[in-house]
Design a protein around this motif. Structure first.
Motif, mmCIF file in Angstrom:
data_model
loop_
_atom_site.group_PDB
_atom_site.id
_atom_site.type_symbol
_atom_site.label_atom_id
_atom_site.label_comp_id
_atom_site.label_asym_id
_atom_site.label_seq_id
_atom_site.Cartn_x
_atom_site.Cartn_y
_atom_site.Cartn_z
ATOM 1 N N ILE A 69 0.770 -1.227 -0.060
ATOM 2 C CA ILE A 69 -0.240 -0.057 -0.034
ATOM 3 C C ILE A 69 0.979 1.266 0.032
ATOM 4 N N TYR A 70 0.580 2.198 -0.924
ATOM 5 C CA TYR A 70 1.485 3.326 -1.008
ATOM 6 C C TYR A 70 0.411 4.598 -0.878
ATOM 7 N N GLY A 71 1.055 5.511 -0.358
ATOM 8 C CA GLY A 71 0.199 6.825 -0.233
ATOM 9 C C GLY A 71 1.098 7.794 1.047
ATOM 10 N N LYS A 72 0.681 8.897 0.888
ATOM 11 C CA LYS A 72 1.092 10.074 1.761
ATOM 12 C C LYS A 72 0.629 9.865 3.065
ATOM 13 N N THR A 73 1.105 10.432 4.128
ATOM 14 C CA THR A 73 0.924 10.168 5.569
ATOM 15 C C THR A 73 -0.355 10.592 5.667
ATOM 16 N N GLY B 8 -18.807 25.967 11.954
ATOM 17 C CA GLY B 8 -17.777 26.447 11.198
ATOM 18 C C GLY B 8 -16.466 25.895 11.174
ATOM 19 N N THR B 9 -16.208 25.657 12.688
ATOM 20 C CA THR B 9 -14.752 25.471 12.991
ATOM 21 C C THR B 9 -14.177 24.103 12.268
ATOM 22 N N ILE B 10 -15.098 23.017 12.242
ATOM 23 C CA ILE B 10 -14.644 21.817 11.608
ATOM 24 C C ILE B 10 -14.726 22.047 10.098
ATOM 25 N N GLU B 11 -15.500 22.644 9.652
ATOM 26 C CA GLU B 11 -15.320 22.900 8.075
ATOM 27 C C GLU B 11 -14.192 23.751 7.631
ATOM 28 N N LEU B 12 -13.731 24.796 8.543
ATOM 29 C CA LEU B 12 -12.499 25.471 8.220
ATOM 30 C C LEU B 12 -11.359 24.614 8.501
ATOM 31 N N CYS B 13 -11.150 23.979 9.605
ATOM 32 C CA CYS B 13 -10.200 22.910 9.732
ATOM 33 C C CYS B 13 -10.008 21.857 8.498
ATOM 34 N N ALA B 14 -11.138 21.577 8.024
ATOM 35 C CA ALA B 14 -11.081 20.613 6.833
ATOM 36 C C ALA B 14 -10.611 21.465 5.700
ATOM 37 N N ALA B 15 -11.133 22.355 5.510
ATOM 38 C CA ALA B 15 -10.755 23.177 4.308
ATOM 39 C C ALA B 15 -9.261 23.378 4.142
ATOM 40 N N LEU B 16 -8.733 23.755 5.456
ATOM 41 C CA LEU B 16 -7.190 24.093 5.368
ATOM 42 C C LEU B 16 -6.442 22.893 5.235
ATOM 43 N N LYS C 59 -6.602 21.810 1.615
ATOM 44 C CA LYS C 59 -5.714 22.521 0.768
ATOM 45 C C LYS C 59 -4.258 22.520 0.713
ATOM 46 N N LYS C 60 -3.824 21.984 1.946
ATOM 47 C CA LYS C 60 -2.437 21.859 2.373
ATOM 48 C C LYS C 60 -2.012 20.413 1.847
ATOM 49 N N HIS C 61 -2.706 19.432 2.399
ATOM 50 C CA HIS C 61 -2.232 18.233 2.230
ATOM 51 C C HIS C 61 -3.165 16.907 2.167
ATOM 52 N N GLY C 62 -4.458 17.163 2.777
ATOM 53 C CA GLY C 62 -5.309 16.202 2.704
ATOM 54 C C GLY C 62 -4.863 15.007 3.668
ATOM 55 N N ASP C 63 -4.225 15.320 4.890
ATOM 56 C CA ASP C 63 -3.607 14.545 5.759
ATOM 57 C C ASP C 63 -4.636 14.429 6.995
ATOM 58 N N ALA C 64 -5.427 13.213 7.026
ATOM 59 C CA ALA C 64 -6.396 13.377 8.446
ATOM 60 C C ALA C 64 -5.528 13.330 9.714
ATOM 61 N N ARG C 65 -4.498 12.885 9.809
ATOM 62 C CA ARG C 65 -3.563 12.817 11.071
ATOM 63 C C ARG C 65 -3.526 14.414 11.302
ATOM 64 N N LYS C 66 -3.137 15.139 10.544
ATOM 65 C CA LYS C 66 -2.856 16.524 10.794
ATOM 66 C C LYS C 66 -3.914 17.237 11.119
ATOM 67 N N PHE D 65 -3.287 4.852 -1.879
ATOM 68 C CA PHE D 65 -4.289 5.610 -1.096
ATOM 69 C C PHE D 65 -4.128 7.002 -1.472
ATOM 70 N N HIS D 66 -5.200 7.833 -1.790
ATOM 71 C CA HIS D 66 -5.024 9.101 -2.227
ATOM 72 C C HIS D 66 -5.577 10.251 -0.927
ATOM 73 N N PRO D 67 -4.818 11.350 -0.892
ATOM 74 C CA PRO D 67 -5.073 12.241 0.126
ATOM 75 C C PRO D 67 -6.772 12.444 0.220
ATOM 76 N N TYR D 68 -7.164 12.821 1.532
ATOM 77 C CA TYR D 68 -8.716 13.252 1.665
ATOM 78 C C TYR D 68 -9.040 14.604 1.113
ATOM 79 N N ASP D 69 -10.200 14.575 0.725
ATOM 80 C CA ASP D 69 -10.726 16.105 0.130
ATOM 81 C C ASP D 69 -11.169 16.393 1.115
ATOM 82 N N ALA D 70 -11.836 17.931 1.132
ATOM 83 C CA ALA D 70 -12.431 18.421 2.241
ATOM 84 C C ALA D 70 -13.624 17.957 2.985
#
Ligand SMILES: Nc1ncnc2c1ncn2[C@@H]1O[C@H](COP(=O)(O)OP(=O)(O)O)[C@@H](O)[C@H]1O
Ligand SMILES: [Mg+2]
Length: 428
Positions: A63-67, A241-249, A252-259, A214-219
């Protein structure tokens, strides 16, 4: 309530922000119904290892994919389900998980496999922790498999950190070589797609395997992942709106669920530290900045002072100039001016060029070759992959560089560096 803290008023009896903070911990494994947007991946992994549940030989899979794209989570999840399903068919299947970023040699990895197999059985032989070699650990592994199991799924996480891939060969040839009759399915996981090429050279055809990406997650997926952990917080603490903002940021940057989850948690910590009753968009924004600065500091932590000054010089060019990309020469001239500020002797332009290339390798800078015609020669244009403000902050955290101008200072003073040539250059 007061009893929980022994009645000592020094300690708050209840957390005003978090209710079940453990839901936001890195190692937390969510229940099946909290796994979002990975149905196809779950199906694909199940299709490769699933034969085990029917008493047939499984496929190996890489399995390959970004963190933060759910590789570890999905591997564990599918393996556990396969184990349960196998049990339902009277098949004894073990699941072994090795984090190769810690167990990064064949000896360590095989020791861990042997020990966790022993843990799952009543195997009596002593397995020494040190003083024995890889071969002895393999003997224990084959022995336990032979005695206690029909099948085993071995997850080798961060497999690219392993110093050699002999273990893949041993595991895939074990039946053929009559070491054990148990079916062995390997799930290898790598954050680096480049590992594929080295893998092809290092292992032979006996480790026939499928590959999954595995591909990065979208917002919207990130939003869903965080929504599913909302109960980490006390009711009504998360503002709209906090979760929405966090997801959008994060998308946009990395699609990393951990971050994304880490930022949500950090925002909660910030709110608590500032005695705020709710977590607001401002907290998310601040948490995101802190996370980004930490990330850059981590990436550059092993770098030389000159590499940091080079980064700072590029950031300074971007902050004071009106472009996003700068030539090596421009960065160099800014760098020389900055060296004067911190009373450091500059290295050569070629040396700086190498430092910039190193940073590009670390993923902090992107460098692109641009050519005039053949006669003019080509040159490199450098850009930052992150906000220059974060670079300035991260670099200034180095105690020897804390006297460098702050971001605000750079903005105020504009492009002047005290270096006339560099000034002229940045206007040309
Ligand atoms: N699809 C998902 N649904 C819910 N949580 C997820 C999902 N994917 C990842 N996570 C969470 O994000 C974090 C990182 O996932 P992980 O599987 O460790 O990523 P990777 O191994 O690809 O780096 C973990 O805390 C995990 O629980
Ligand atoms: Mg992982």
């Amino acid at each position: 309530m007061a009893e929980q803290t022994g009645g000592d008023p020094l300690f708050e009896s209840h957390d005003p922000i978090f209710d079940r903070k453990e839901l936001l911990h890195v190692g937390h494994v969510p229940d099946e119904d909290r796994i979002v947007g990975r149905d196809d991946e779950i199906q694909s992994v199940a299709a490769e290892v699933g034969a085990i549940t029917r008493g047939d030989p499984p496929n190996n899979v890489m399995i390959y994919g970004k963190t933060g794209t759910g590789k570890s989570l999905i591997s564990r999840h599918v393996s556990t389900r396969a184990q349960d399903a196998a049990r339902g068919n009277d098949i004894d299947c073990a699941v072994l998980y090795v984090d190769c970023s810690e167990a990064n040699t064949e000896t360590r990895a095989t020791r861990q496999l042997a020990l966790s197999l022993k843990d799952q059985t009543d195997y009596q032989q002593n397995i020494p922790l040190r003083g024995v070699g890889t071969m002895e650990y393999y003997q224990h592994i084959w022995g336990i498999l032979e005695d206690c199991f029909d099948a085993v799924i071995v997850i080798l996480d961060e497999i690219d950190k392993l110093d050699n891939s002999n273990i893949l060969m041993q595991l895939s040839r074990a039946r053929e070589a009559r070491k054990t009759d148990a079916y062995i399915g390997v799930i290898g996981i790598s954050n680096k797609v480049q590992y594929r090429e080295t893998l092809d050279e290092r292992i032979d055809s006996s480790f026939g395997h499928r590959e999954l990406f595995f591909h990065p997650y979208d917002a919207s997926q990130l939003r869903e992942i965080m929504r599913n952990r909302e109960d980490a917080f006390q009711p009504d603490v998360l503002e709209d709106g906090t979760i929405e903002l966090c997801a959008a940021l994060a998308a946009k940057k990395h699609g990393d669920a951990r971050k994304a989850i880490e930022i949500l948690k950090e925002a909660g910590e910030l709110a608590r530290r500032t005695d705020s009753e709710t977590v607001s968009e401002t907290h998310i924004q601040q948490a995101q900045e802190v996370a980004e600065i930490n990330r850059i500091e981590e990436l550059t932590s092993g770098a030389t002072v000159h590499a940091k000054l080079a980064l700072y010089a590029l950031a300074s060019c971007i902050i004071t100039g009106d472009r996003e990309t700068y030539k090596t020469r421009e960065v160099y001239e800014r760098y020389v001016g900055i060296c004067e500020l911190v009373a450091t002797d500059p290295i050569t332009e070629n040396g700086l060029y190498r430092q910039l290339k190193e940073q590009a390798f670390l993923g902090v800078i992107e460098s692109e070759k641009t050519g005039g015609g053949r006669s003019q020669g080509s040159y490199l244009l450098h850009r930052l992959v992150t906000d220059p403000k974060h670079i300035v902050k991260a670099v200034r955290r180095d105690a020897s560089l804390e006297d460098l101008p702050t971001y605000d200072r750079l903005r105020e003073t504009g492009p002047s560096t005290g270096n006339r040539d560099a000034d002229l250059e940045s206007f040309s």
